[in-house]
Each structure stands twice: as structure tokens, then as C-alpha cells.
Design an enzyme around this catalytic site. Sequence first.
Site, mmCIF file in Angstrom:
data_model
loop_
_atom_site.group_PDB
_atom_site.id
_atom_site.type_symbol
_atom_site.label_atom_id
_atom_site.label_comp_id
_atom_site.label_asym_id
_atom_site.label_seq_id
_atom_site.Cartn_x
_atom_site.Cartn_y
_atom_site.Cartn_z
ATOM 1 N N SER A 1 47.694 36.344 34.066
ATOM 2 C CA SER A 1 46.268 36.205 34.374
ATOM 3 C C SER A 1 45.460 36.257 33.085
ATOM 4 C CB SER A 1 45.826 37.338 35.293
ATOM 5 O OG SER A 1 45.750 38.536 34.542
ATOM 6 N N LYS A 2 44.200 35.928 33.227
ATOM 7 C CA LYS A 2 43.292 35.938 32.085
ATOM 8 C C LYS A 2 43.230 37.343 31.482
ATOM 9 C CE LYS A 2 38.345 35.490 31.390
ATOM 10 N NZ LYS A 2 38.469 36.416 30.321
ATOM 11 N N ARG A 3 43.271 38.324 32.373
ATOM 12 C CA ARG A 3 43.183 39.706 31.884
ATOM 13 C C ARG A 3 44.386 40.096 31.026
ATOM 14 N NH1 ARG A 3 42.835 42.474 36.662
ATOM 15 N NH2 ARG A 3 41.783 40.703 37.577
ATOM 16 N N GLY B 1 45.939 38.131 29.048
ATOM 17 C CA GLY B 1 45.670 37.539 27.737
ATOM 18 C C GLY B 1 44.748 38.433 26.927
ATOM 19 N N ASP B 2 43.687 38.910 27.559
ATOM 20 C CA ASP B 2 42.734 39.770 26.844
ATOM 21 C C ASP B 2 43.414 41.060 26.402
ATOM 22 O OD1 ASP B 2 40.931 37.852 27.451
ATOM 23 O OD2 ASP B 2 40.058 38.912 29.165
#
Length: 516
Positions: A259-261, A263-264
Site C-alpha cells: 500500500s501507499k502507506r 512506501g511512506d
Amino acid sequence: MVRVRFAPSPTGPLHIGGVRTALYNYLFARQNGGKMILRIEDTDQTRFVPGAEQYIIEALDWLGIEFDEGVHIGGPYGPYRQSDRKPMYRQYADQLIRDGWAYYAFDKPEALDAKRKEYEAQKKTFQYDCTTRGAMENSISLGKEEAQRRIDAGEPYVVRFMFPDNIDITVHDLIRGDVTMNSRLLDDKVLFKSDGMPTYHLANIVDDHTMEITHVIRGEEWLPSAPLHVMLYKAFGWQAPQFAHLPLLLKPEGNGKLSKRDGDRLGFPVFPLEWHDPKSGEVSSGYREQGYLPQAVVNMLALMGWNPGKREGDNGANPVFQEIMSMDELIKLFNIEHVSKNGARFNLEKAKWFNHEYFQQLSDEQVAAYLEKQLGEHGVTAAHDYVVKVAGMMKERITFPGELWDTCSYFFVAPTEYDPAAIKKRWKPGMTTHMAKVIEILHTAPFEYDALHQAILEDYIKGNGLNMGSVMNSLRLAVVGKTVGPDMLTLVMMLGKEETVRRVQRAIDTIGEVSE
Ligand code: GLU
């Protein structure tokens, strides 16, 4: 003739998993001499995000994933944006109703909500299907005439697919083999909405058919919808395309979808290009902006869920598979039937490794172009040939172009500070005398690599029984500012006599003599 499509919905930036789907479609199209189509699926107006379509086109273009037909280039099967095809779907919904494969439903959103709650209260899940449709408001329960009366009176309605009761539906998947599901597990999906737009399911099938798509290659998240799609083809009396559902891209730890999270949290982008969210203003990082090369991203993604199979390693080593593959090699070697059923884990170290490998394949001129840009940003000018030489010497140390300045700046500007830890370790008492001697040698010996090697390392350091590491690292400290960099005398030859002398003199003046 093979015809495949990539059919994203413009609901935001394209996730890297979507990029892989596009890539596999592209590889498959090219290796079969077929056509690759970009279709925009924007039937859900509530999820439309401005700029997303442009982003998708730009991202795929950056990666070298090319289309033969599509929303941005047109083609004989257009239009390629579903909102532009709106007038053509209605007739297909009507056809299904006429043939008894679909029905009108008038249930208000509140009524559906109430039903769901009623079921939840009994710890059950409400499904609109053959067991419940009789108790809802639709043309089956109300009868054709009443349904027509309501439609004529302008009452809003949707069109739902009518699954036959208790039949097994088999989807043949090129990766997974036969996947069978019983119709009792499936709900009567909405095909046509009260706003006059088809849903994804209807538009997708109508478009794949009318665009003569032969292979549907898409993410695993669509596998549960595939039985409905197979039934829709049957209901229309159309030949279904072949299906291939690609495995998910997983978190680095391997549990759950990337998920995008993630990646962060772990410091890698999950989007190909940087994305500026038009609503929140939030910026999400992109591979391109982080300095990944498109060839590296393509190669890495191709291997997330597929590999070309093992071959004997060199000199009888364990079998290995080739990892570095250009787009052309991928097109040759890719095999859809060898795509894994299991999710593929994202591996940041591997992503960096690929980038490093591809960076090495750039010519010295290409690396120099990056470096020259950074020199400009630091207000430094240098002769082009010199920059090319530095680029060639230093590129093997580089993974991302952005590292060039930090790694090479001392080729262009003299240090003004000296690493204190290195001073402590290397700049021993008497070092100013040794450095003064190096300056003297630079002035007197021929300014050639071998001559300097003989005069400094052999005659002076070894000849006087000095500590090689201490003196040479002090010289490095004087020239570079820290104890890193390429072969010392190569660097001296690059900088030239005058510049080297100036730097050594400045270190003598700045650091000075130290006591034990
Ligand atoms: N519009 C769907 C998506 O965004 C396409 C699914 C399909 O390829 O059928 O993933």
C-alpha cells in the site's frame, strides 16, 4: 490477432502494481505481434480525479510501455474513454432484460441499507440474489407491468444481472487453470445505474467485446468478478476472451497488499511518478523523481511475479536465472503461463540493485549530463571533457543520479573543511613537514603518474620508513576533505599540479601541526 488492453480507472495516481499489469500486457502484445490498447474506465463519476488520466499516460510513456490504440492516440475502435462511449451501453442493458438475463430494481439506497442492517443484526451478510430478490422491489417481484409503470412515472432504477440459481461457473485462467464458483455465492450485480451510466462490469464486457480484445490480463483483485464476466459473455452470446489474473504485489514482509502507506513507512515510492493530490495537496513520491531509471523499474517489475526460468550457472555453478533483461529481451522471454500464482514481495534493496546496474549501462556522456546539471545548481562550471572523465571514473559508485554531486564535488571545488575523525586518526605529529615535502616533490618531479608514485610512495614514504596509511590518507584528507575517493594519484593527475599544491598548502595552514 492478439489484442490486449490496459484499462485503468482515473481515480488517482497509478499504483506500481497497475504499472506491472500494463507491462505484462505490453510484453504479451509485443511478443505475439498484437495490439496494445489504453482504455480509460471512468464510469464511476464519483471517484473521478482530475489529472489522473494524464498521469497514467505520462507514467507509461516514461517507462517505454507503448500503445497502438488508446485514449491519447485514437484508433479504429474508439472512443477509448468510457464516458465518451456512454450512449452505446444502454442498448446492451436492454438486450439483457429482453433476454431474461437482467431485471429492473427500484430499491432505494435507504431500503438496501436497512436490509443490510437487518442481516447484520443476525450476524449474516445480505446479498441481493435469487434467495432474496423476491422480497425486494424489482421487476421480478413486482411484475413487468408495475415495473413499466414505475419507469414511465420517472422512478429511478438500476439494472441488475440475474444469476441462475445454483450453477457452477468456471473461469479458465491462463495462470491459475480452472477456477470454479457456484452462482449462490454471487450477488446480482448492478450493471446499469440510475444516472444512465453502466457500471464497470457491463462497460468492461461490452468494450472488451466491441474492441475485439482477445486476452484480459489484469490484477488478482478482479478474479472474484470473473464469473460474472464469463456469465455476461454467455448472456450476450459472445465468445469470452482468455483471462489471466496476476498475483498481488505484497508488502516487503510478505503479508498483505503493498500500500501507499508501506512506501511512506519504508522509504520507497509506490507510484511511478510524483503525484500531487489535487484535493489535499499531499505529495507522494515517485520512482522517476527519486532517480530511478525507467529501464530499472521495468526490469524489477517484470520479475515481480515472473522469471525466465533457470539455466545452468557459469562453470557448472548452481542454476541461476538471468536478472538483467532489456525490454526487448523481456518481450522475447516473457511467458504468461509461467507467471506465479503467489503474490510477489517488494524488495527495496533489489530495486536499488537494479538501478545501480542500469546506471552502469549509461554512457559517460549520459552520466556527465546529470552531473553537469548538478554542477549548474551549485554554481560550478567545468570543462565538458573533464566532467565526462569524472563521470566515467565515478559512476560505478553511484546508484541514483542525485548522489553524483556528493560523491564527486571535490573534483570541482576544494574542501573547506576536513573530517575531524580522519584528522585524529591520520594527521600525526610531523605531518605538516611531510605534506610540505609532497608539495616540493610535486614541483620538482615530472608530473606523471609513475614518476610521482616513485617519488612520493617509494622514495619518500617507504625510503624514510614512514607510515604509508598515515601519509597517504593525510594527503587524501588535504585534497578531498575526507578519506574517500578514487586512487590518490589518479585524482592528483586529474586535478593538476597547481590545484593539488593549493589544496595541500591550505590543509597545512588550516590543520597545522598537532601534538601527540
Ligand atoms: N478499471 C479496472 C481497474 O481499474 C480494470 C479491470 C480490468 O482490467 O478488467 O483495475
